[in-house]
Write an enzyme that holds these catalytic residues in place. Sequence first.
Site, PDB file in Angstrom:
ATOM      1  N   GLU A  78      89.619 -10.715 -36.900  1.00 40.86           N
ATOM      2  CA  GLU A  78      88.341 -11.092 -36.268  1.00 40.86           C
ATOM      3  C   GLU A  78      88.464 -10.694 -34.817  1.00 40.86           C
ATOM      4  OE1 GLU A  78      85.595 -12.391 -37.544  1.00 40.86           O
ATOM      5  OE2 GLU A  78      86.411 -12.475 -39.563  1.00 40.86           O
ATOM      6  N   CYS A  84      82.922 -14.901 -29.105  1.00 46.53           N
ATOM      7  CA  CYS A  84      82.981 -13.517 -29.600  1.00 46.53           C
ATOM      8  C   CYS A  84      81.588 -13.027 -29.938  1.00 46.53           C
ATOM      9  CB  CYS A  84      83.913 -13.426 -30.804  1.00 46.53           C
ATOM     10  SG  CYS A  84      83.490 -14.576 -32.114  1.00 46.53           S
TER      11      CYS A  84
HETATM   12  P1  NAD Z   1      94.067 -11.708 -27.305  1.00 49.98           P
HETATM   13  O1  NAD Z   1      94.002 -10.551 -28.209  1.00 49.98           O
HETATM   14  O2  NAD Z   1      94.566 -11.492 -25.931  1.00 49.98           O
HETATM   15  O3  NAD Z   1      94.994 -12.853 -27.907  1.00 49.98           O
HETATM   16  C1  NAD Z   1      94.788 -13.441 -29.176  1.00 49.98           C
HETATM   17  C2  NAD Z   1      96.111 -13.923 -29.715  1.00 49.98           C
HETATM   18  O4  NAD Z   1      96.954 -12.820 -29.986  1.00 49.98           O
HETATM   19  C3  NAD Z   1      96.900 -14.820 -28.761  1.00 49.98           C
HETATM   20  O5  NAD Z   1      97.499 -15.863 -29.508  1.00 49.98           O
HETATM   21  C4  NAD Z   1      97.950 -13.875 -28.212  1.00 49.98           C
HETATM   22  O6  NAD Z   1      99.104 -14.544 -27.772  1.00 49.98           O
HETATM   23  C5  NAD Z   1      98.243 -13.025 -29.433  1.00 49.98           C
HETATM   24  N1  NAD Z   1      98.846 -11.718 -29.155  1.00 49.98           N
HETATM   25  C6  NAD Z   1      98.800 -10.986 -28.010  1.00 49.98           C
HETATM   26  N2  NAD Z   1      99.517  -9.845 -28.147  1.00 49.98           N
HETATM   27  C7  NAD Z   1     100.032  -9.847 -29.405  1.00 49.98           C
HETATM   28  C8  NAD Z   1     100.850  -8.939 -30.150  1.00 49.98           C
HETATM   29  N3  NAD Z   1     101.284  -7.787 -29.633  1.00 49.98           N
HETATM   30  N4  NAD Z   1     101.167  -9.260 -31.430  1.00 49.98           N
HETATM   31  C9  NAD Z   1     100.713 -10.391 -31.988  1.00 49.98           C
HETATM   32  N5  NAD Z   1      99.952 -11.304 -31.328  1.00 49.98           N
HETATM   33  C10 NAD Z   1      99.604 -11.028 -30.053  1.00 49.98           C
HETATM   34  O7  NAD Z   1      92.588 -12.315 -27.340  1.00 49.98           O
HETATM   35  P2  NAD Z   1      92.053 -13.539 -26.483  1.00 49.98           P
HETATM   36  O8  NAD Z   1      91.964 -13.046 -25.076  1.00 49.98           O
HETATM   37  O9  NAD Z   1      92.810 -14.780 -26.785  1.00 49.98           O
HETATM   38  O10 NAD Z   1      90.583 -13.748 -27.090  1.00 49.98           O
HETATM   39  C11 NAD Z   1      89.475 -13.088 -26.589  1.00 49.98           C
HETATM   40  C12 NAD Z   1      89.057 -11.953 -27.490  1.00 49.98           C
HETATM   41  O11 NAD Z   1      89.000 -12.397 -28.838  1.00 49.98           O
HETATM   42  C13 NAD Z   1      87.668 -11.424 -27.207  1.00 49.98           C
HETATM   43  O12 NAD Z   1      87.672 -10.026 -27.349  1.00 49.98           O
HETATM   44  C14 NAD Z   1      86.817 -12.050 -28.286  1.00 49.98           C
HETATM   45  O13 NAD Z   1      85.627 -11.345 -28.582  1.00 49.98           O
HETATM   46  C15 NAD Z   1      87.755 -12.037 -29.425  1.00 49.98           C
HETATM   47  N6  NAD Z   1      87.369 -13.048 -30.405  1.00 49.98           N
HETATM   48  C16 NAD Z   1      86.877 -12.652 -31.616  1.00 49.98           C
HETATM   49  C17 NAD Z   1      86.451 -13.604 -32.544  1.00 49.98           C
HETATM   50  C18 NAD Z   1      85.874 -13.230 -33.890  1.00 49.98           C
HETATM   51  O14 NAD Z   1      85.657 -14.121 -34.707  1.00 49.98           O
HETATM   52  N7  NAD Z   1      85.609 -11.969 -34.163  1.00 49.98           N
HETATM   53  C19 NAD Z   1      86.537 -14.950 -32.212  1.00 49.98           C
HETATM   54  C20 NAD Z   1      87.050 -15.316 -30.965  1.00 49.98           C
HETATM   55  C21 NAD Z   1      87.469 -14.349 -30.082  1.00 49.98           C
END
Ligand code: NAD
Length: 517
Positions: A265, A300
């Site tokens: 997502e 999101c």
């Molecule tokens: P992010 O990608 O920075 O982090 C999300 C998670 O991934 C965190 O727990 C982070 O620690 C982990 N992560 C980071 N690098 C990683 C790696 N290399 N391997 C595995 N895990 C890793 O996202 P964010 O800043 O927490 O959230 C914001 C983003 O998420 C926005 O783009 C938003 O649109 C999106 N989002 C999408 C949905 C949806 O349902 N489509 C919902 C909420 C947020």
Amino acid sequence: MTDGAPVLPSAELRADFRLAAPYVGGAIVDVAETAPVTNPATGEEIGRVALASADIADQAVAAAAAAFPAWRDLPTAERHALVAAALDAAEQQADDIARTIALEVGKVLHEANGDIRGALAMTRGMLQLVADLEAEEDRSGHPGTGAAPLVRLRHVPVGPVAVIGPWNTPVFLTFNGIAPALAAGATLVVKPAVEAPLGLTATLRMIAEQLPPGVVNVVPGRGSVVGQRLAEHPDVRALSFTGGTETGRRIAAVAAANVKKVALELGGNDPAIVLGSAEITDALITELIAGSYAMTGQICFNVKRIYVHRDRYEEFVERFSRAAARIVVGDPLDPTAHIGPLTTRDGYENALRLLDAARADGAEVRELGTRADSADWERGLYVAPTVVLGLPADHELVLEEQFAPIIPIIPFDTDEEAVNEANRTEYGLASSVWSHDLAHAEAVARRIEAGNTFLNAHRLGASVPLVPFGGVKQSGLGRTHLKYSLEHVTDEHAIIGFTDPAAQLPGIARWQDVAAG
Ligand code: NAD
């Protein structure tokens, strides 16, 4: 926590809520390294998050793998009774969890309440659904199953499931992955986001304590360490990820190496199209304002750009701006506030950079909103609800996800042009079309590349559990909600049987002499 009051009533609970520690195989694990969790409204430290090592992630996967066979083999009713009691235990602390989420994310209490209570309600719904679907499908004798007298299709849990969550709606969105896994009989390793880990870790700890050790494990830590390890671990059979598109791509690449099921997502850049056949009513403005600015633009599927037919453009901009000016920005615990600050310093700095870039490119930037007394503008990561006019159609603020309360409004002349602009992005999460002519709205909606297109709505309520939610293009892979998310954590197991091994399967004649000889 602007008044210095404790987050929670009891010291014991406070300790739990203030340290997001790993919980593995039914016990807390000590870690050498922790990082602060700060309240973005004040900059104050409200807790700490463990930065667990890859070894602890491995221990958690081992605990989940060890617990899996017995958990899977429990009769569904028994397993579900345990989960239901665990949800009740968490529900009793829901007020404190909501307050903690409000403080760590900076979202207003109303939204924080929805985060925790929605997650628990969703899990209860998932238990019901799994119970309803439990009956194995008997296809024996069905045309198309050939000569086999026994054909049974079962949905079996995949094994240990990893869930990596985001900070913006840290409990509910992570439960999108947790709820189906728990209900279907999988075991779990959950990695909360480091920016907002306290409410989720406390919730999961309460749930885990009611279940057999190893069924639910929590490993807070850096994405590049714990998240990466979970994606590459061969014993994690399915992984649900909610977060940014760039991280999602990296995870998908790593997980492909061990043929893991991956549900993603990811980010969105949702367009809202206000057609020439729309009347600009108070209801339309209210709904679009909420869709754009709720949670400070950090959902999101917030509206991230608005296209308005030129015949309606001026009226729309004036009424939308007037409404945006009335949005109260304040401390997340202030009941008069509609929105709080942004959650992360990176997000805040990016928002300021985008505003500077828009001004430098000649756009009209209207910084609106009303500051509540509770908003500490000097220390908090506050950005006013903003409207940006006169941007070129290919500006970064239009084509990329801003994740901030800054909304570009762009005029269009034909439906064709609006559809092309809406689709001119690699994202395809949600979208909306606005008109009082529903047939017109639907005709335009059908041409939009997105997982969901809402008509005359664009908010959380529009994404109902009975319809699939997820993105196309770079916005994701797979769908959440009820049966759609169950597919990710279960495999189809077909049992096909013959009474007589010499059954008449095509091609056997060629082999008949082998055994006889
Ligand atoms: P992010 O990608 O920075 O982090 C999300 C998670 O991934 C965190 O727990 C982070 O620690 C982990 N992560 C980071 N690098 C990683 C790696 N290399 N391997 C595995 N895990 C890793 O996202 P964010 O800043 O927490 O959230 C914001 C983003 O998420 C926005 O783009 C938003 O649109 C999106 N989002 C999408 C949905 C949806 O349902 N489509 C919902 C909420 C947020």
